[in-house]
Design a protein around this motif. Structure first.
Motif, PDB file in Angstrom:
ATOM      1  N   GLN A  86       1.143  -1.138  -0.009  1.00  0.00           N
ATOM      2  CA  GLN A  86       0.296   0.260   0.310  1.00  0.00           C
ATOM      3  C   GLN A  86       1.103   0.919  -0.143  1.00  0.00           C
ATOM      4  O   GLN A  86       1.667   1.578   0.940  1.00  0.00           O
ATOM      5  N   LEU A  87       0.665   2.101  -0.794  1.00  0.00           N
ATOM      6  CA  LEU A  87       1.321   3.150  -0.810  1.00  0.00           C
ATOM      7  C   LEU A  87       1.474   4.587  -0.686  1.00  0.00           C
ATOM      8  O   LEU A  87       1.484   5.749  -0.468  1.00  0.00           O
ATOM      9  N   ALA A  88      -0.190   4.572  -0.061  1.00  0.00           N
ATOM     10  CA  ALA A  88      -0.685   5.521   1.152  1.00  0.00           C
ATOM     11  C   ALA A  88      -1.405   5.213   1.788  1.00  0.00           C
ATOM     12  O   ALA A  88      -1.401   3.468   1.638  1.00  0.00           O
ATOM     13  N   PRO A  89      -1.721   5.739   2.670  1.00  0.00           N
ATOM     14  CA  PRO A  89      -2.472   5.514   3.902  1.00  0.00           C
ATOM     15  C   PRO A  89      -3.439   4.640   3.930  1.00  0.00           C
ATOM     16  O   PRO A  89      -4.599   5.308   3.077  1.00  0.00           O
ATOM     17  N   VAL A  90      -3.505   4.038   4.592  1.00  0.00           N
ATOM     18  CA  VAL A  90      -5.079   2.876   4.480  1.00  0.00           C
ATOM     19  C   VAL A  90      -5.522   3.067   6.248  1.00  0.00           C
ATOM     20  O   VAL A  90      -5.055   3.414   7.292  1.00  0.00           O
ATOM     21  N   GLY A  91      -6.820   2.370   6.065  1.00  0.00           N
ATOM     22  CA  GLY A  91      -7.465   2.346   6.933  1.00  0.00           C
ATOM     23  C   GLY A  91      -7.012   2.248   8.084  1.00  0.00           C
ATOM     24  O   GLY A  91      -6.232   0.666   8.522  1.00  0.00           O
ATOM     25  N   THR A  92      -6.962   2.631   9.237  1.00  0.00           N
ATOM     26  CA  THR A  92      -6.366   2.308  11.039  1.00  0.00           C
ATOM     27  C   THR A  92      -6.791   0.781  11.261  1.00  0.00           C
ATOM     28  O   THR A  92      -6.090   0.359  12.070  1.00  0.00           O
ATOM     29  N   ARG A  93      -8.252   0.713  11.230  1.00  0.00           N
ATOM     30  CA  ARG A  93      -8.851  -0.615  11.753  1.00  0.00           C
ATOM     31  C   ARG A  93      -9.201  -1.599  11.114  1.00  0.00           C
ATOM     32  O   ARG A  93      -9.410  -2.699  10.852  1.00  0.00           O
ATOM     33  N   LYS A 114     -20.357  -1.968  -3.365  1.00  0.00           N
ATOM     34  CA  LYS A 114     -21.570  -1.413  -3.489  1.00  0.00           C
ATOM     35  C   LYS A 114     -21.513  -0.462  -1.324  1.00  0.00           C
ATOM     36  O   LYS A 114     -21.740   0.200  -0.940  1.00  0.00           O
ATOM     37  N   VAL A 115     -21.082  -1.654  -0.967  1.00  0.00           N
ATOM     38  CA  VAL A 115     -21.707  -1.813   0.590  1.00  0.00           C
ATOM     39  C   VAL A 115     -20.209  -0.780   1.133  1.00  0.00           C
ATOM     40  O   VAL A 115     -20.015   0.248   2.182  1.00  0.00           O
ATOM     41  N   CYS A 116     -19.292  -0.918   0.304  1.00  0.00           N
ATOM     42  CA  CYS A 116     -17.779  -0.684   0.798  1.00  0.00           C
ATOM     43  C   CYS A 116     -18.330   1.131   0.232  1.00  0.00           C
ATOM     44  O   CYS A 116     -17.902   2.160   1.161  1.00  0.00           O
ATOM     45  N   LYS A 117     -18.359   1.076  -1.467  1.00  0.00           N
ATOM     46  CA  LYS A 117     -18.904   2.267  -1.356  1.00  0.00           C
ATOM     47  C   LYS A 117     -20.060   3.951  -0.574  1.00  0.00           C
ATOM     48  O   LYS A 117     -19.701   4.643   0.049  1.00  0.00           O
ATOM     49  N   SER A 118     -21.175   2.468   0.178  1.00  0.00           N
ATOM     50  CA  SER A 118     -21.414   3.758   0.387  1.00  0.00           C
ATOM     51  C   SER A 118     -21.288   3.603   2.212  1.00  0.00           C
ATOM     52  O   SER A 118     -21.364   4.535   2.740  1.00  0.00           O
ATOM     53  N   ARG A 119     -20.993   2.704   2.540  1.00  0.00           N
ATOM     54  CA  ARG A 119     -19.952   2.739   4.248  1.00  0.00           C
ATOM     55  C   ARG A 119     -18.584   3.290   4.333  1.00  0.00           C
ATOM     56  O   ARG A 119     -18.348   3.290   5.458  1.00  0.00           O
ATOM     57  N   ILE A 120     -18.043   3.044   3.398  1.00  0.00           N
ATOM     58  CA  ILE A 120     -16.477   3.807   3.600  1.00  0.00           C
ATOM     59  C   ILE A 120     -15.891   5.100   2.670  1.00  0.00           C
ATOM     60  O   ILE A 120     -15.966   5.835   2.895  1.00  0.00           O
ATOM     61  N   HIS A 121     -16.022   5.251   1.084  1.00  0.00           N
ATOM     62  CA  HIS A 121     -15.923   6.431   1.001  1.00  0.00           C
ATOM     63  C   HIS A 121     -16.039   5.729  -0.601  1.00  0.00           C
ATOM     64  O   HIS A 121     -16.654   4.241  -1.247  1.00  0.00           O
ATOM     65  N   ALA A 122     -16.936   6.664  -1.487  1.00  0.00           N
ATOM     66  CA  ALA A 122     -17.441   6.530  -2.995  1.00  0.00           C
ATOM     67  C   ALA A 122     -15.834   6.352  -3.890  1.00  0.00           C
ATOM     68  O   ALA A 122     -16.360   5.515  -5.218  1.00  0.00           O
ATOM     69  N   GLU A 123     -14.986   6.251  -3.517  1.00  0.00           N
ATOM     70  CA  GLU A 123     -13.926   5.887  -3.822  1.00  0.00           C
ATOM     71  C   GLU A 123     -12.714   5.001  -3.610  1.00  0.00           C
ATOM     72  O   GLU A 123     -12.550   4.850  -2.356  1.00  0.00           O
ATOM     73  N   PRO A 124     -11.871   3.767  -4.333  1.00  0.00           N
ATOM     74  CA  PRO A 124     -11.183   3.388  -3.851  1.00  0.00           C
ATOM     75  C   PRO A 124      -9.859   3.629  -2.965  1.00  0.00           C
ATOM     76  O   PRO A 124      -9.414   5.116  -3.857  1.00  0.00           O
ATOM     77  N   HIS A 126      -9.645   5.624  -0.947  1.00  0.00           N
ATOM     78  CA  HIS A 126      -9.584   6.955   0.128  1.00  0.00           C
ATOM     79  C   HIS A 126     -10.469   6.314   1.306  1.00  0.00           C
ATOM     80  O   HIS A 126     -10.248   5.232   1.786  1.00  0.00           O
ATOM     81  N   LEU A 127      -9.779   7.253   2.963  1.00  0.00           N
ATOM     82  CA  LEU A 127     -10.078   6.950   3.978  1.00  0.00           C
ATOM     83  C   LEU A 127     -11.864   7.380   3.979  1.00  0.00           C
ATOM     84  O   LEU A 127     -11.817   8.187   3.425  1.00  0.00           O
ATOM     85  N   ASN A 128     -12.534   6.454   5.127  1.00  0.00           N
ATOM     86  CA  ASN A 128     -13.619   7.491   5.752  1.00  0.00           C
ATOM     87  C   ASN A 128     -13.572   8.520   6.558  1.00  0.00           C
ATOM     88  O   ASN A 128     -12.096   8.936   6.578  1.00  0.00           O
ATOM     89  N   GLU A 129     -14.378   9.154   6.749  1.00  0.00           N
ATOM     90  CA  GLU A 129     -14.015  10.420   7.531  1.00  0.00           C
ATOM     91  C   GLU A 129     -12.856  10.383   8.676  1.00  0.00           C
ATOM     92  O   GLU A 129     -12.398  11.529   8.966  1.00  0.00           O
ATOM     93  N   THR A 130     -13.046   9.446   9.480  1.00  0.00           N
ATOM     94  CA  THR A 130     -11.839   8.890  10.675  1.00  0.00           C
ATOM     95  C   THR A 130     -11.349   8.266  10.368  1.00  0.00           C
ATOM     96  O   THR A 130     -10.115   8.514  11.201  1.00  0.00           O
ATOM     97  N   GLY A 131     -10.427   8.663   8.726  1.00  0.00           N
ATOM     98  CA  GLY A 131      -9.207   7.947   8.498  1.00  0.00           C
ATOM     99  C   GLY A 131      -9.089   6.052   9.191  1.00  0.00           C
ATOM    100  O   GLY A 131      -8.088   5.748   9.504  1.00  0.00           O
ATOM    101  N   THR A 132     -10.749   5.595   9.897  1.00  0.00           N
ATOM    102  CA  THR A 132     -10.384   4.297  10.364  1.00  0.00           C
ATOM    103  C   THR A 132     -10.689   3.419   9.408  1.00  0.00           C
ATOM    104  O   THR A 132     -10.487   2.245   9.283  1.00  0.00           O
ATOM    105  N   LEU A 133     -10.924   3.173   7.568  1.00  0.00           N
ATOM    106  CA  LEU A 133     -11.330   2.239   7.123  1.00  0.00           C
ATOM    107  C   LEU A 133     -11.432   2.818   5.936  1.00  0.00           C
ATOM    108  O   LEU A 133     -11.157   3.760   5.220  1.00  0.00           O
TER     109      LEU A 133
END
Length: 371
Positions: A86-93, A114-124, A126-133
């Motif tokens: 992984q060449l960029a930060p990924v979810g911490t959890r 679709k679940v990943c896009k709705s629960r984590i981020h619309a694009e691969p 990319h971190l969610n808002e809290t940086g955990t996923l």
């Protein structure tokens, strides 16, 4: 393969260093490689750096390069080529890798994405808002029979439904990922049928005996084609030219006259020679099993099964084998149905060398290691 580049400098840390435990591991790993080949440790060291920080940073690449005496660009090439880095930060959890290869796609991988896009981020990536996923779509992860599936860090979660994946993501995001059992998420054991075994639940039936071969005809009814015959200037009717079937018939006839039982059709060709009796005076003397029997498998021609038979006969040491006389060798050879192999492989001479000086003496005598 898409172009893979390092993350922006704005998210890159200023430095990298293995922690004490990983530094000791890295040093031991480098020593596993031959002198001058230490750079072969680049992949395991990069993977350990990723496991420590969650992703491979520019500083980690440079640090690994310095440890191995490699140019920075060489290590960068490795890190950007293999997609497990992984060449960029990924979810911490949790970093969810959704398999998108054909078997998983046919079984519902698109719904998992679709679940990943709705629960984590619309694009691969990319971190969610809290940086955990975070999440990405990957190629085959080797559990096609359990499709669809995802991998989170080093664990696979298989036989998923969108609802079950949502539950798993929520558990990881809440810090309870360790409570989820990896593997199939339905009622099945690994890759066994759902609900338990449905076949091969009874012992194998006794194998049927093959029908006896019919006796070979004495006459040749259909001659072979000319293409099957060897080239020759002799006449087609030359009696010296025998078809395979004619040759077999003639060989059987000669065998009957000469008493040779090896030819096809011989009276005792299919009979196995009877084993010699255990109370035969030619049997080598047995001894009690010593506390540390010699490894008879060092004798070329002796495997685990033969060694076990020799032990049953009370033969445990090289010295015993080295002392066999001709009649004793013949008895053991007949008992093992070896057809002269003991003398051909020269067991006595091999055993004598091993008894006198072990492997070193064997190498001196035969010019090679035993077995």
């Amino acid at each position: 393969m898409s172009v893979r580049r390092l993350a922006e400098d704005t998210v890159q840390p200023a430095s990298f260093a293995f922690n004490a435990q990983n530094a000791a591991w890295a040093e031991a790993t480098i020593k596993k490689y031959p002198k001058g080949r230490e750079q072969s440790a680049v992949i395991p060291l990069l993977m350990r750096a990723q496991e420590q920080d969650g992703w491979v940073t520019k500083a980690a690449i440079e640090s690994v390069a310095d440890m191995l005496g490699m140019a920075y660009i060489r290590v960068l090439e490795v890190a950007t080529f293999y997609t497990q880095f992984q060449l960029a930060p990924v979810g911490t959890r949790a970093h969810v890798q959704v398999c998108g290869t054909t078997p998983c796609m046919l079984r519902g991988a698109e719904d998992l994405i679709k679940v990943c896009k709705s629960r984590i981020h619309a694009e691969p990536f990319h971190l969610n808002e809290t940086g955990t996923l975070s999440w990405e779509e990957v190629e085959c992860q080797g559990a096609c029979v359990n499709a669809p599936m995802v991998m989170i860090f080093k664990d696979t979660f298989e036989d998923l439904t969108p609802e079950r994946l949502e539950e798993i993501i929520d558990s990881f995001d809440a810090g309870r990922g360790a409570e989820i059992t990896p593997g199939p998420q339905i009622d099945r054991v690994y890759s066994a049928p759902e609900g338990g075994l449905t076949s091969l639940t009874t012992p194998d039936a006794e194998p049927k005996k093959a029908p006896a071969r019919k006796a070979e005809k004495d006459a040749v009814s259909v001659p072979p084609s000319n293409a099957a015959k060897p080239r020759t200037d002799a006449d087609e009717t030359d009696p010296a030219l025998k078809t395979p079937a004619t040759a077999k018939v003639e060989a059987a006839a000669n065998a009957e006259v000469k008493g040779d039982t090896r030819a096809e059709g011989g009276a005792t060709a299919s009979k196995k020679a009877a084993k010699p009796a255990l109370d035969d005076p030619n049997r080598p003397a047995a001894v009690e099993r010593p506390a540390a029997p010699d490894d008879l498998k060092l004798i070329s021609g002796v495997g685990p099964k033969i060694e076990g038979i020799l032990h049953e006969l009370g033969i445990f040491t090289f010295a015993q084998v080295a002392a066999w006389r001709e009649n004793e060798r013949a008895w053991v050879d007949s008992y093992l149905n070896f057809k002269g192999r003991i003398d051909r492989d020269d067991w006595v001479r091999q055993a004598d060398a091993l008894a006198r000086g072990g492997e070193a003496e064997y190498i001196r005598v035969f010019g090679k290691k035993p077995r």
